[in-house]
Motif scaffolding. Structure first.
Motif, short mmCIF file in Angstrom:
data_model
loop_
_atom_site.label_atom_id
_atom_site.label_comp_id
_atom_site.label_asym_id
_atom_site.label_seq_id
_atom_site.Cartn_x
_atom_site.Cartn_y
_atom_site.Cartn_z
N UNK A 95 60.63 68.04 16.09
CA UNK A 95 60.43 68.21 14.65
C UNK A 95 61.13 67.15 13.82
N UNK A 96 62.36 66.79 14.20
CA UNK A 96 63.14 65.88 13.36
C UNK A 96 63.19 64.46 13.93
N UNK A 126 63.19 71.45 19.95
CA UNK A 126 62.66 71.60 18.58
C UNK A 126 63.14 70.44 17.71
N UNK A 127 64.45 70.18 17.78
CA UNK A 127 65.03 69.09 16.97
C UNK A 127 64.36 67.76 17.35
N UNK A 171 59.24 77.45 15.66
CA UNK A 171 60.26 76.76 14.86
C UNK A 171 59.75 75.40 14.37
N UNK A 172 58.98 74.73 15.20
CA UNK A 172 58.43 73.43 14.78
C UNK A 172 57.49 73.65 13.59
N UNK A 190 67.94 73.47 10.14
CA UNK A 190 67.05 73.96 11.20
C UNK A 190 67.85 74.62 12.33
N UNK A 227 66.04 74.94 24.12
CA UNK A 227 64.90 75.09 23.21
C UNK A 227 65.19 74.44 21.85
N UNK A 269 59.40 74.46 10.49
CA UNK A 269 60.01 73.25 9.93
C UNK A 269 58.97 72.40 9.19
N UNK A 270 57.84 72.22 9.87
CA UNK A 270 56.80 71.36 9.27
C UNK A 270 56.17 71.97 8.02
N UNK A 305 68.59 68.63 6.75
CA UNK A 305 67.49 69.35 7.41
C UNK A 305 67.83 69.79 8.84
N UNK A 306 68.40 68.87 9.58
CA UNK A 306 68.69 69.17 10.99
C UNK A 306 69.68 70.32 11.11
#
Lengths: 192, 183
Positions: free
Chosen positions: A33-34, A29-30, B55-56, B22, A25, B59-60, B18-19
């Motif tokens: 999102x990133x 997400x990483x 989580x997304x 997170x 998961x 983060x956003x 950031x990573x």
């Protein structure tokens, strides 16, 4: 089960979750999102540029529209002025013709000047109808064409000169006789 | 604010870290949030998707996080919203409210551990018969042992309302178990 109290019940979890699913998961997400962030930023930046360009285009379009409207208004104003200028001789001619009609109603006038006046009046009437047609045409035409019509102004001026010449030929007595027979109009002052 | 939260926040605010931030955030809260979502949604795959989305979104929208509230309160709020949205989708797929309730009760049986005690399964089924607010308050108070003040911050309800909701929820659950338990 009569005396049941959930507070006394042991808090157990009856559900299970697969092992290491959190790891998967987290990677998802990483990734979303990133890792996808630069693409998202790029897209945003690109779209931002597009939006910027659109603003420029929009601003330029608005400027063009306003500019066109401004020039059109300016032309229209010029045309209106031209029409107003052209109307004056028409009015004068109308006044004269009214005066002439009155003259026609006076059979006592038999002098040579009077004959000359009658012939001139006919000419003036012709000119009047031509001028009226001209002014009607001006009101109907577009502002752009008004400038062209303005070029026909010398003809009107020429006719005015003719009327002036005609009036010069009249003696003071004739003019006063005309004035007696006609209702006084302020526009007649122009010819004194 | 916890020291770890402060570290997470500072890392999340810097693009370079950031990573890492997170990942720290997920490590710290994924389990609590997952079980919070799972108790509401019941199905693991859906709960996982909802957690991922939580989580997304966190983060956003991290720039919107006001640091006067606690990080977990904010995360719980996002997770709860996402879970409720998912539940609404699930309910819309059913013809009636009764069908939706039955669907959730059946999901308990489908997802429960085979070795699960009958009373525990009954308790979970009873929870699924509760109205949404009561279900939410009950699970947060009973399983996650959050204080009324904390729940109040997450769900935007007064402590008095929460206490009333919890009281009614408990009553209904006990009645359900009394009616359905076979000795």
């Amino acid at each position: 089960m009569k005396n049941f109290d959930i507070e006394k019940l042991e808090r157990k979890n009856i559900y299970t979750a697969p092992d290491n699913f959190f790891e998967k998961m987290q990677n998802n997400v990483i990734e979303k999102a990133i890792r996808n962030q630069p693409q998202i930023e790029e897209v945003t930046r690109t779209s931002g540029k597009v939006v910027k360009m659109n603003w420029w285009y929009a601003a330029a379009s608005v400027a063009v529209i306003f500019g066109t409207l401004f020039f059109m208004n300016a032309e229209e104003a010029q045309a209106n002025t031209a029409i107003a200028t052209n109307n004056e001789p028409a009015k004068n001619i109308e006044i004269l013709s009214a005066q002439i009609e009155d003259v026609d109603q006076t059979p006592k006038e038999t002098s040579e000047n009077h004959k000359l006046l009658v012939s001139d009046i006919e000419e003036v009437e012709k000119n009047k109808s031509a001028s009226t047609q001209n002014s009607v045409a001006i009101t109907k035409v577009s502002p752009a064409k008004a400038t062209k019509i303005e070029k026909s102004k010398p003809n009107v001026v020429q006719k005015e000169k003719q009327i002036e010449q005609m009036l010069e030929g009249l003696s003071e007595a004739d003019i006063s006789a005309l004035a007696k027979n006609a209702d006084q109009d302020i526009y007649l002052d122009l010819y004194y | 604010m916890k020291l770890k939260d402060a570290e997470i926040i500072s890392m999340m605010q810097e693009k370079r870290s950031q990573e890492k931030g997170l990942r720290m955030l997920m490590d710290a809260y994924q389990s609590r949030l997952y079980w919070h979502i799972r108790r509401l949604i019941l199905d693991h795959d859906t709960a996982q998707d909802v957690l991922q989305e939580t989580f997304i979104k966190a983060f956003q929208n991290f720039h919107q996080f006001k640091q006067d509230s606690q990080l977990y309160t904010w995360l719980y709020r996002i997770a709860t919203n996402e879970a409720l949205q998912q539940l609404n989708k699930m309910k819309r797929m059913q013809k009636t409210d009764e069908d939706a309730e039955n669907h959730l009760v059946n999901l308990v049986a489908d997802n429960a551990d085979i070795e699960g005690e009958e009373i525990q399964i009954l308790l979970q089924k009873a929870i699924q018969t509760l109205p949404e607010k009561q279900k939410l308050v009950f699970t947060m108070r009973y399983y996650e042992e959050l204080s009324y003040e904390e729940i109040s911050k997450i769900v935007d309800m007064s402590v008095g309302t929460l206490k009333t909701n919890f009281h009614y929820a408990k009553q209904k659950i006990e009645e359900y178990i009394k009616e359905n338990y076979e000795e």
